[in-house]
Design a protein around this motif. Structure first.
Motif, PDB file in Angstrom:
ATOM      1  N   PRO A   1       0.825  -1.216   0.000  1.00  0.00           N
ATOM      2  CA  PRO A   1       0.000   0.000   0.000  1.00  0.00           C
ATOM      3  C   PRO A   1       0.859   1.266   0.000  1.00  0.00           C
ATOM      4  CG  PRO A   1      -0.969  -1.622   1.452  1.00  0.00           C
ATOM      5  CD  PRO A   1       0.365  -2.179   1.024  1.00  0.00           C
ATOM      6  N   ALA A   2       1.903   1.294   0.816  1.00  0.00           N
ATOM      7  CA  ALA A   2       2.804   2.450   0.822  1.00  0.00           C
ATOM      8  C   ALA A   2       3.489   2.603  -0.531  1.00  0.00           C
ATOM      9  CB  ALA A   2       3.846   2.304   1.933  1.00  0.00           C
ATOM     10  N   ALA A   3       3.833   1.462  -1.152  1.00  0.00           N
ATOM     11  CA  ALA A   3       4.478   1.495  -2.471  1.00  0.00           C
ATOM     12  C   ALA A   3       3.550   2.078  -3.523  1.00  0.00           C
ATOM     13  CB  ALA A   3       4.909   0.084  -2.870  1.00  0.00           C
ATOM     14  N   LEU A   4       2.287   1.708  -3.478  1.00  0.00           N
ATOM     15  CA  LEU A   4       1.326   2.222  -4.457  1.00  0.00           C
ATOM     16  C   LEU A   4       1.063   3.713  -4.227  1.00  0.00           C
ATOM     17  CD1 LEU A   4      -1.100  -0.820  -4.645  1.00  0.00           C
ATOM     18  CD2 LEU A   4       0.401   0.033  -6.460  1.00  0.00           C
ATOM     19  N   GLY A   5       1.108   4.142  -2.973  1.00  0.00           N
ATOM     20  CA  GLY A   5       1.004   5.569  -2.692  1.00  0.00           C
ATOM     21  C   GLY A   5       2.187   6.320  -3.274  1.00  0.00           C
ATOM     22  N   ALA A   6       3.380   5.727  -3.122  1.00  0.00           N
ATOM     23  CA  ALA A   6       4.585   6.339  -3.686  1.00  0.00           C
ATOM     24  C   ALA A   6       4.491   6.414  -5.202  1.00  0.00           C
ATOM     25  CB  ALA A   6       5.815   5.536  -3.273  1.00  0.00           C
ATOM     26  N   TYR A   7       3.980   5.367  -5.816  1.00  0.00           N
ATOM     27  CA  TYR A   7       3.838   5.336  -7.277  1.00  0.00           C
ATOM     28  C   TYR A   7       2.912   6.460  -7.755  1.00  0.00           C
ATOM     29  CZ  TYR A   7       2.490   3.783 -11.936  1.00  0.00           C
ATOM     30  OH  TYR A   7       2.233   3.729 -13.291  1.00  0.00           O
ATOM     31  N   THR A   8       1.811   6.669  -7.036  1.00  0.00           N
ATOM     32  CA  THR A   8       0.865   7.725  -7.403  1.00  0.00           C
ATOM     33  C   THR A   8       1.542   9.096  -7.373  1.00  0.00           C
ATOM     34  OG1 THR A   8      -1.006   6.449  -6.534  1.00  0.00           O
ATOM     35  CG2 THR A   8      -1.323   8.821  -6.797  1.00  0.00           C
ATOM     36  N   ALA A   9       2.336   9.331  -6.322  1.00  0.00           N
ATOM     37  CA  ALA A   9       3.037  10.614  -6.201  1.00  0.00           C
ATOM     38  C   ALA A   9       4.070  10.781  -7.308  1.00  0.00           C
ATOM     39  CB  ALA A   9       3.711  10.701  -4.831  1.00  0.00           C
ATOM     40  N   LEU A  10       4.774   9.716  -7.619  1.00  0.00           N
ATOM     41  CA  LEU A  10       5.786   9.773  -8.671  1.00  0.00           C
ATOM     42  C   LEU A  10       5.151   9.988 -10.040  1.00  0.00           C
ATOM     43  CD1 LEU A  10       8.045   6.895  -7.355  1.00  0.00           C
ATOM     44  CD2 LEU A  10       8.776   9.266  -7.664  1.00  0.00           C
ATOM     45  N   LYS A  11       4.025   9.321 -10.266  1.00  0.00           N
ATOM     46  CA  LYS A  11       3.334   9.465 -11.549  1.00  0.00           C
ATOM     47  C   LYS A  11       2.863  10.898 -11.750  1.00  0.00           C
ATOM     48  CE  LYS A  11      -0.239   7.370 -14.440  1.00  0.00           C
ATOM     49  NZ  LYS A  11      -1.304   6.335 -14.523  1.00  0.00           N
ATOM     50  N   ALA A  12       2.413  11.527 -10.685  1.00  0.00           N
ATOM     51  CA  ALA A  12       1.962  12.918 -10.775  1.00  0.00           C
ATOM     52  C   ALA A  12       3.094  13.854 -11.190  1.00  0.00           C
ATOM     53  CB  ALA A  12       1.378  13.362  -9.435  1.00  0.00           C
ATOM     54  N   LYS A  13       4.321  13.440 -10.918  1.00  0.00           N
ATOM     55  CA  LYS A  13       5.498  14.239 -11.289  1.00  0.00           C
ATOM     56  C   LYS A  13       6.141  13.739 -12.583  1.00  0.00           C
ATOM     57  CE  LYS A  13       5.780  16.992  -7.626  1.00  0.00           C
ATOM     58  NZ  LYS A  13       5.712  18.466  -7.748  1.00  0.00           N
ATOM     59  N   GLY A  14       5.537  12.721 -13.204  1.00  0.00           N
ATOM     60  CA  GLY A  14       6.105  12.160 -14.418  1.00  0.00           C
ATOM     61  C   GLY A  14       7.361  11.351 -14.175  1.00  0.00           C
ATOM     62  N   ARG A  15       7.523  10.828 -12.934  1.00  0.00           N
ATOM     63  CA  ARG A  15       8.745  10.115 -12.561  1.00  0.00           C
ATOM     64  C   ARG A  15       8.528   8.616 -12.398  1.00  0.00           C
ATOM     65  NH1 ARG A  15      12.510  12.261  -9.490  1.00  0.00           N
ATOM     66  NH2 ARG A  15      13.648  10.425 -10.228  1.00  0.00           N
ATOM     67  N   GLU A  16       7.343   8.109 -12.707  1.00  0.00           N
ATOM     68  CA  GLU A  16       7.034   6.717 -12.380  1.00  0.00           C
ATOM     69  C   GLU A  16       7.882   5.707 -13.144  1.00  0.00           C
ATOM     70  OE1 GLU A  16       4.193   7.546 -15.831  1.00  0.00           O
ATOM     71  OE2 GLU A  16       5.184   8.656 -14.221  1.00  0.00           O
ATOM     72  N   LYS A  17       8.433   6.095 -14.293  1.00  0.00           N
ATOM     73  CA  LYS A  17       9.196   5.145 -15.111  1.00  0.00           C
ATOM     74  C   LYS A  17      10.696   5.165 -14.813  1.00  0.00           C
ATOM     75  CE  LYS A  17       5.940   5.105 -18.978  1.00  0.00           C
ATOM     76  NZ  LYS A  17       5.376   3.804 -18.586  1.00  0.00           N
ATOM     77  N   ASP A  18      11.166   6.175 -14.094  1.00  0.00           N
ATOM     78  CA  ASP A  18      12.605   6.253 -13.847  1.00  0.00           C
ATOM     79  C   ASP A  18      12.983   6.151 -12.370  1.00  0.00           C
ATOM     80  OD1 ASP A  18      11.396   9.052 -14.099  1.00  0.00           O
ATOM     81  OD2 ASP A  18      13.272   9.499 -13.072  1.00  0.00           O
ATOM     82  N   VAL A  19      12.037   5.728 -11.540  1.00  0.00           N
ATOM     83  CA  VAL A  19      12.316   5.492 -10.123  1.00  0.00           C
ATOM     84  C   VAL A  19      12.003   4.034  -9.801  1.00  0.00           C
ATOM     85  CG1 VAL A  19      11.743   6.107  -7.750  1.00  0.00           C
ATOM     86  CG2 VAL A  19      11.815   7.881  -9.507  1.00  0.00           C
ATOM     87  N   LEU A  20      12.941   3.364  -9.167  1.00  0.00           N
ATOM     88  CA  LEU A  20      12.789   1.957  -8.794  1.00  0.00           C
ATOM     89  C   LEU A  20      12.093   1.850  -7.446  1.00  0.00           C
ATOM     90  CD1 LEU A  20      13.888  -0.954  -9.782  1.00  0.00           C
ATOM     91  CD2 LEU A  20      15.587  -0.624  -7.965  1.00  0.00           C
ATOM     92  N   ILE A  21      10.949   1.165  -7.405  1.00  0.00           N
ATOM     93  CA  ILE A  21      10.206   0.957  -6.152  1.00  0.00           C
ATOM     94  C   ILE A  21      10.273  -0.515  -5.778  1.00  0.00           C
ATOM     95  CG2 ILE A  21       8.009   1.157  -4.947  1.00  0.00           C
ATOM     96  CD1 ILE A  21       7.150   3.247  -6.978  1.00  0.00           C
ATOM     97  N   VAL A  22      10.690  -0.805  -4.546  1.00  0.00           N
ATOM     98  CA  VAL A  22      10.702  -2.186  -4.046  1.00  0.00           C
ATOM     99  C   VAL A  22       9.947  -2.227  -2.724  1.00  0.00           C
ATOM    100  CG1 VAL A  22      12.819  -2.887  -5.214  1.00  0.00           C
ATOM    101  CG2 VAL A  22      12.954  -1.812  -2.958  1.00  0.00           C
TER     102      VAL A  22
END
Length: 338
Positions: free
Chosen positions: A238-259
């Protein structure tokens, strides 16, 4: 390890009162705080106390306990905190279960240290107490522990992240759990160990309580502090998906590694969808089933379970890295929970 979230004493007192009301056991209650399910003659009564009854991990753990109770002719009584951290509610639930005549109690401690006096009182009355998922502090406070090796779970995703970065300079954000919870500390420390890093290498650390909305806010805060973050460790999916949402809003979802860690069905699907690079899958059904069987054995022949039983962890990813053992999301979805 940097932490930021602390509840006020007045809020804790109010929550404790709420927890006490919600966690009162009844013989056939079906509310969110407590319930009872039985099978056969119900000769052995087993208690299960989880941190909450809404987190999919604990929902699945309860299902595992219910199934095991039916298979072993036991009666299961359950209770859950109103929120992750509701120690007062767990203490009340434990006291009520002991008074109701349970032979053993399975508990996922909300506060690994604060729950110990209640555990000691239960054990003094001859009740077998087993921790599931989260160890107590000290671990020896309970008779036995059935859990994921959370240090290993963190280490696996740390090793994966290190390999996936391929020598790039890492700017790490850590989206943690909460102060005083051993499972969160172990996963965090394991990740750093696997990555070959220390807390000095973490450019931003925030507590999320394992919550998706808080994970999003934490990631937003971290991006404000350090826009160049390229690796995100999260306490759970859940925390990871929250992080993904924030990154996507900044256009960073494809260049940040989430584990991440957990291996729930939603989280594993997120790995398949490319939102999370990898997760360490754990197995709450097994924890609960083994715990129930241990209580039944104790009731029948007096043999107490003891020590730590590792219920397993598997790295799940569709982008395998050399030198890091993993399985793909097809395996993950077959073995996921929630």
């Amino acid at each position: 390890m940097p932490r930021t979230t602390r509840l006020s004493s007045s809020l804790l007192r109010a929550a404790a009162v709420t927890g006490v009301a919600a966690l009162t056991l009844t013989a056939c209650g079906s509310g969110s705080g407590s319930s009872s399910s039985s099978s056969g003659s119900g000769e052995v009564k087993v208690g299960l106390i989880t941190k909450t009854d809404t987190n999919p991990f604990f929902v699945k753990m309860k299902e595992g306990a219910e199934k095991a109770a039916k298979e072993n002719g036991a009666q299961l009584v359950t209770a859950a905190g109103k929120f992750d951290g509701d120690n007062a509610g767990q203490v009340t639930a434990m006291e009520n279960m002991v008074a109701s005549g349970v032979k053993g109690i399975l508990i996922t401690p909300s506060d690994s240290k604060a729950i110990v006096p209640a555990i000691e009182k239960a054990k003094a009355k001859g009740v077998l107490v087993i921790a599931l998922d989260t160890p107590t502090e000290p671990e020896s406070a309970v008779d036995a522990l059935f859990a994921t090796d959370n240090l290993k779970a963190g280490q696996l995703i740390g090793e994966y992240a290190k390999a996936a970065m391929s020598g790039k300079t890492a700017k790490i954000a850590a989206l943690d759990l909460a102060p005083g919870v051993s499972v969160g500390v172990q996963r965090h420390d394991g990740f750093l160990k696997g990555f070959g890093a220390t807390d000095k290498d973490v450019v931003c650390a925030q507590d999320t309580g394992g919550d998706q909305a808080k994970g999003q806010t934490a990631m937003e805060n971290c991006l404000q502090k350090e826009p160049g973050i390229n690796v995100v460790y999260t306490i759970n999916e859940p925390a990871a998906l929250g992080a993904y949402t924030a990154l996507k809003a900044k256009g960073r979802e494809k260049d940040v590694l989430i584990v991440s860690v957990d291996g729930g069905c939603t989280g594993t699907q997120a790995v398949k969808d490319g939102k999370i690079a990898a997760t360490s899958q754990q197995y709450p059904l097994k924890m609960a089933a083994e715990g129930v069987k241990a209580v039944v054995t104790y009731a029948k022949d007096g043999k107490k379970a003891s020590g730590y039983t590792d219920t397993g962890v598997t790295l799940i990813t569709d982008k395998a890295q050399d030198g890091v053992t993993s399985k793909d999301t097809a395996y993950g979805l077959e073995n996921c929970w929630g």
